[in-house]
Scaffold this motif. Sequence first.
Motif, mmCIF file in Angstrom:
data_model
loop_
_atom_site.group_PDB
_atom_site.id
_atom_site.type_symbol
_atom_site.label_atom_id
_atom_site.label_comp_id
_atom_site.label_asym_id
_atom_site.label_seq_id
_atom_site.Cartn_x
_atom_site.Cartn_y
_atom_site.Cartn_z
ATOM 1 N N ASP A 146 10.741 -62.106 30.565
ATOM 2 C CA ASP A 146 10.818 -63.063 29.450
ATOM 3 C C ASP A 146 10.078 -62.510 28.235
ATOM 4 O O ASP A 146 8.860 -62.317 28.285
ATOM 5 N N PRO A 147 10.767 -62.234 27.124
ATOM 6 C CA PRO A 147 10.115 -61.645 25.951
ATOM 7 C C PRO A 147 9.075 -62.547 25.298
ATOM 8 O O PRO A 147 8.285 -62.083 24.486
ATOM 9 N N THR A 148 9.032 -63.811 25.655
ATOM 10 C CA THR A 148 8.010 -64.700 25.098
ATOM 11 C C THR A 148 6.748 -64.716 25.954
ATOM 12 O O THR A 148 5.787 -65.402 25.612
ATOM 13 N N LYS A 149 6.751 -63.964 27.062
ATOM 14 C CA LYS A 149 5.602 -63.948 27.974
ATOM 15 C C LYS A 149 5.052 -62.533 28.140
ATOM 16 O O LYS A 149 5.027 -61.979 29.228
ATOM 17 N N SER A 150 4.599 -61.968 27.044
ATOM 18 C CA SER A 150 4.039 -60.629 27.062
ATOM 19 C C SER A 150 2.677 -60.629 27.738
ATOM 20 O O SER A 150 1.821 -61.466 27.446
ATOM 21 N N MET A 151 2.504 -59.686 28.655
ATOM 22 C CA MET A 151 1.231 -59.499 29.338
ATOM 23 C C MET A 151 0.855 -58.030 29.149
ATOM 24 O O MET A 151 0.919 -57.237 30.079
ATOM 25 N N ALA A 152 0.525 -57.675 27.918
ATOM 26 C CA ALA A 152 0.231 -56.293 27.566
ATOM 27 C C ALA A 152 -1.073 -56.243 26.794
ATOM 28 O O ALA A 152 -1.540 -57.255 26.278
ATOM 29 N N ARG A 153 -1.624 -55.030 26.729
ATOM 30 C CA ARG A 153 -2.845 -54.880 25.942
ATOM 31 C C ARG A 153 -2.929 -53.503 25.308
ATOM 32 O O ARG A 153 -2.282 -52.559 25.753
ATOM 33 N N ASP A 154 -3.733 -53.426 24.290
ATOM 34 C CA ASP A 154 -3.979 -52.173 23.587
ATOM 35 C C ASP A 154 -4.864 -51.305 24.480
ATOM 36 O O ASP A 154 -5.962 -51.710 24.846
ATOM 37 N N VAL A 155 -4.366 -50.132 24.839
ATOM 38 C CA VAL A 155 -5.118 -49.214 25.693
ATOM 39 C C VAL A 155 -5.434 -47.907 24.957
ATOM 40 O O VAL A 155 -5.673 -46.872 25.578
ATOM 41 N N SER A 156 -5.461 -47.977 23.645
ATOM 42 C CA SER A 156 -5.710 -46.783 22.830
ATOM 43 C C SER A 156 -7.032 -46.115 23.195
ATOM 44 O O SER A 156 -7.081 -44.888 23.362
ATOM 45 N N ALA A 157 -8.090 -46.892 23.334
ATOM 46 C CA ALA A 157 -9.400 -46.314 23.650
ATOM 47 C C ALA A 157 -9.394 -45.670 25.037
ATOM 48 O O ALA A 157 -9.961 -44.586 25.225
ATOM 49 N N ASN A 158 -8.746 -46.317 26.003
ATOM 50 C CA ASN A 158 -8.682 -45.757 27.356
ATOM 51 C C ASN A 158 -7.924 -44.437 27.354
ATOM 52 O O ASN A 158 -8.337 -43.474 28.005
ATOM 53 N N LEU A 159 -6.798 -44.382 26.650
ATOM 54 C CA LEU A 159 -6.016 -43.154 26.591
ATOM 55 C C LEU A 159 -6.800 -42.068 25.871
ATOM 56 O O LEU A 159 -6.822 -40.920 26.316
ATOM 57 N N GLN A 160 -7.452 -42.407 24.780
ATOM 58 C CA GLN A 160 -8.223 -41.403 24.046
ATOM 59 C C GLN A 160 -9.314 -40.818 24.928
ATOM 60 O O GLN A 160 -9.536 -39.601 24.937
ATOM 61 N N THR A 161 -9.985 -41.647 25.712
ATOM 62 C CA THR A 161 -11.016 -41.164 26.635
ATOM 63 C C THR A 161 -10.415 -40.202 27.651
ATOM 64 O O THR A 161 -10.979 -39.139 27.927
ATOM 65 N N ALA A 162 -9.256 -40.561 28.214
ATOM 66 C CA ALA A 162 -8.591 -39.685 29.182
ATOM 67 C C ALA A 162 -8.232 -38.352 28.539
ATOM 68 O O ALA A 162 -8.455 -37.283 29.129
ATOM 69 N N LEU A 163 -7.701 -38.382 27.328
ATOM 70 C CA LEU A 163 -7.301 -37.154 26.642
ATOM 71 C C LEU A 163 -8.507 -36.294 26.269
ATOM 72 O O LEU A 163 -8.447 -35.067 26.351
ATOM 73 N N ASP A 164 -9.592 -36.939 25.873
ATOM 74 C CA ASP A 164 -10.794 -36.199 25.470
ATOM 75 C C ASP A 164 -11.391 -35.411 26.635
ATOM 76 O O ASP A 164 -12.085 -34.422 26.411
#
Length: 82
Positions: A13-31
Amino acid sequence: MKFAVYGALAGGDPTKSMARDVSANLQTALDNLEPPRLVKISNDTLGGDPAKNSLKHFAAIVTVDGVDVPFACQENQTIDFG
C-alpha cells in the motif's frame, strides 16, 4: 553521498510507507571499506528493520569519482559502490 533510504510499503500500500533515511548508516559502512566497496544491504548493515515481516528495498544516490550514481536493490543483496 546524497541520500539513502531503506524500507517497504506495508502490504504494498503506497500510503503505508515504512521506510527510513539510512544515509548515515551507509556512509559509515562505506567509510570502513577499501575498494571494492561491497555492502550487503540488510537490517544489520543499515541499523535495524524499518518494516518487520516485509521485503525491504534500498535506494541511494552516491557520488562516485565526482559523479552522482543511483543504486537500488532488494534486502539481502550486495552492492559494489566502487
